[in-house]
Design a protein around this motif. Sequence first.
Motif, mmCIF file in Angstrom:
data_model
loop_
_atom_site.group_PDB
_atom_site.id
_atom_site.type_symbol
_atom_site.label_atom_id
_atom_site.label_comp_id
_atom_site.label_asym_id
_atom_site.label_seq_id
_atom_site.Cartn_x
_atom_site.Cartn_y
_atom_site.Cartn_z
ATOM 1 N N LEU A 268 0.823 -1.206 0.000
ATOM 2 C CA LEU A 268 0.000 0.000 0.000
ATOM 3 C C LEU A 268 0.861 1.262 0.000
ATOM 4 N N GLU B 4 -0.609 3.920 -2.436
ATOM 5 C CA GLU B 4 -1.831 4.517 -1.893
ATOM 6 C C GLU B 4 -1.527 5.437 -0.719
ATOM 7 N N THR C 211 -2.451 9.460 -0.407
ATOM 8 C CA THR C 211 -3.115 10.073 0.750
ATOM 9 C C THR C 211 -2.274 11.217 1.305
ATOM 10 N N LEU D 286 -5.429 5.593 0.610
ATOM 11 C CA LEU D 286 -5.819 4.573 1.575
ATOM 12 C C LEU D 286 -7.312 4.586 1.857
ATOM 13 N N SER E 83 -9.675 4.937 -0.262
ATOM 14 C CA SER E 83 -10.353 4.114 -1.271
ATOM 15 C C SER E 83 -10.236 2.632 -0.946
ATOM 16 N N ILE E 84 -9.122 2.237 -0.313
ATOM 17 C CA ILE E 84 -8.964 0.836 0.103
ATOM 18 C C ILE E 84 -9.990 0.491 1.175
ATOM 19 N N VAL E 85 -10.126 1.377 2.156
ATOM 20 C CA VAL E 85 -11.111 1.144 3.219
ATOM 21 C C VAL E 85 -12.520 1.120 2.641
ATOM 22 N N LEU F 186 -9.494 -6.392 4.122
ATOM 23 C CA LEU F 186 -9.071 -5.248 3.300
ATOM 24 C C LEU F 186 -9.310 -3.935 4.034
ATOM 25 N N GLY G 187 -6.263 -1.245 5.112
ATOM 26 C CA GLY G 187 -6.269 0.175 4.773
ATOM 27 C C GLY G 187 -6.416 1.067 5.988
ATOM 28 N N GLY H 242 -3.216 1.479 7.800
ATOM 29 C CA GLY H 242 -2.328 2.392 7.083
ATOM 30 C C GLY H 242 -2.627 3.845 7.412
#
Length: 276
Positions: free
Chosen positions: A86, A89, A93, A235, A237-239, A250, A254, A257
Motif C-alpha cells: 500500500l 496509496e 493520501t 488509503l 479508497s482501500i477502506v 481489506l 487500509g 495504514g
Amino acid sequence: MNYFYLPLEEWTNDFVNDWLIPTLGPFFDAIGGMIGSLLEWINWMLNAIPAEILTIIVVALAWYLAGKGVAIFSLIGLLYLGSVDLWGEGMQTLAIIFVSTFLSIVIGIPIGIWSAKSEGVQRIVRPVLDFMQTLPSFVYLIPAILLFGLGGVPAVISTFVFATPPCVRLTNLGIRQVPGDVVEAARAFGSTSGQMLIKVQLPLALPTIMAGVNQTIMLALSMAVIAAMIGAPGLGSIVLSGISSVNVGLGLVGGLGIVVLAIILDRITQGLKPER
C-alpha cells in the motif's frame, strides 16, 4: 406541524444551476486546475523518491524532532505500508493531506491574525467557523462534486473546508494570549504594527499556532475515507472498497495504514512545536 413552507431546496438548486455554475464556472475550473497540478506534482515527487530513501528521511526526521521511540514506530509503520503493498496509496493520501494542509495554513493563519486584530472580523469569522465545524462532513462532498467533479481536487477542497477552522481559531487565540505588558513594551520602544506582529506576537503565539496546524493535519486525515466517496485516491479508497465488499481484512489493512500515517504526522508535527 408545518406552519408555512420554505422552498429552500428549490432556491438553492436554482442559485447553483442558474447562476453559480454558469457565472463562476471558469473561475472554479482555474482553481481546480491549479490544485490538480500541485497535487499531481507532490504525488509524483513522493513516488519518484525510492521507498527506502523516503523511509530513511522520515525516520531521521522523526528521531530529530520527536525522539527515538517515534523514529522506531515510523520505521515499523512505513515497513508495514510496504509489506501490505500500500505504499503508492499511502503516498497518494499524503499528497492530498499536504495540499489541503498547505491551503489551510496559507489561508487560515492570515484570517486568524486578522481576527485577532479586529473585533469586527472576529464577529464575522466566528459563526462561519462554527458552521464549518458543525456541518456534517458528508455535506461538503455535494458542492465539491458540482464545482470540481470527481477525484483528488474535490477531495482537497472538502478536506480544506473541514480542516481549516482549528488553524484559524488557534492562531486567533495565540495572538490574543500574548501578554499585554509585552505588547505595550514593544509599542513603547517604537515598534510598528508589522514589527510587533512579526517580532513579538507571532513568536510568542507560535506554540499555539503549531497546535492548530497539528489539529488541521489530523482532521485532514480523518477525511481520507469520506473523501474516497467522491473518487479520492489513496488509503481511503482501500477502506471504502473493504466496506462495499464486506471485506473485513481489506478494510483493516487500509485502516491501519491511515492510523500509521496519522500517528507519524502527529508526533512529528508535535516535535515542531516550540516551547514557550
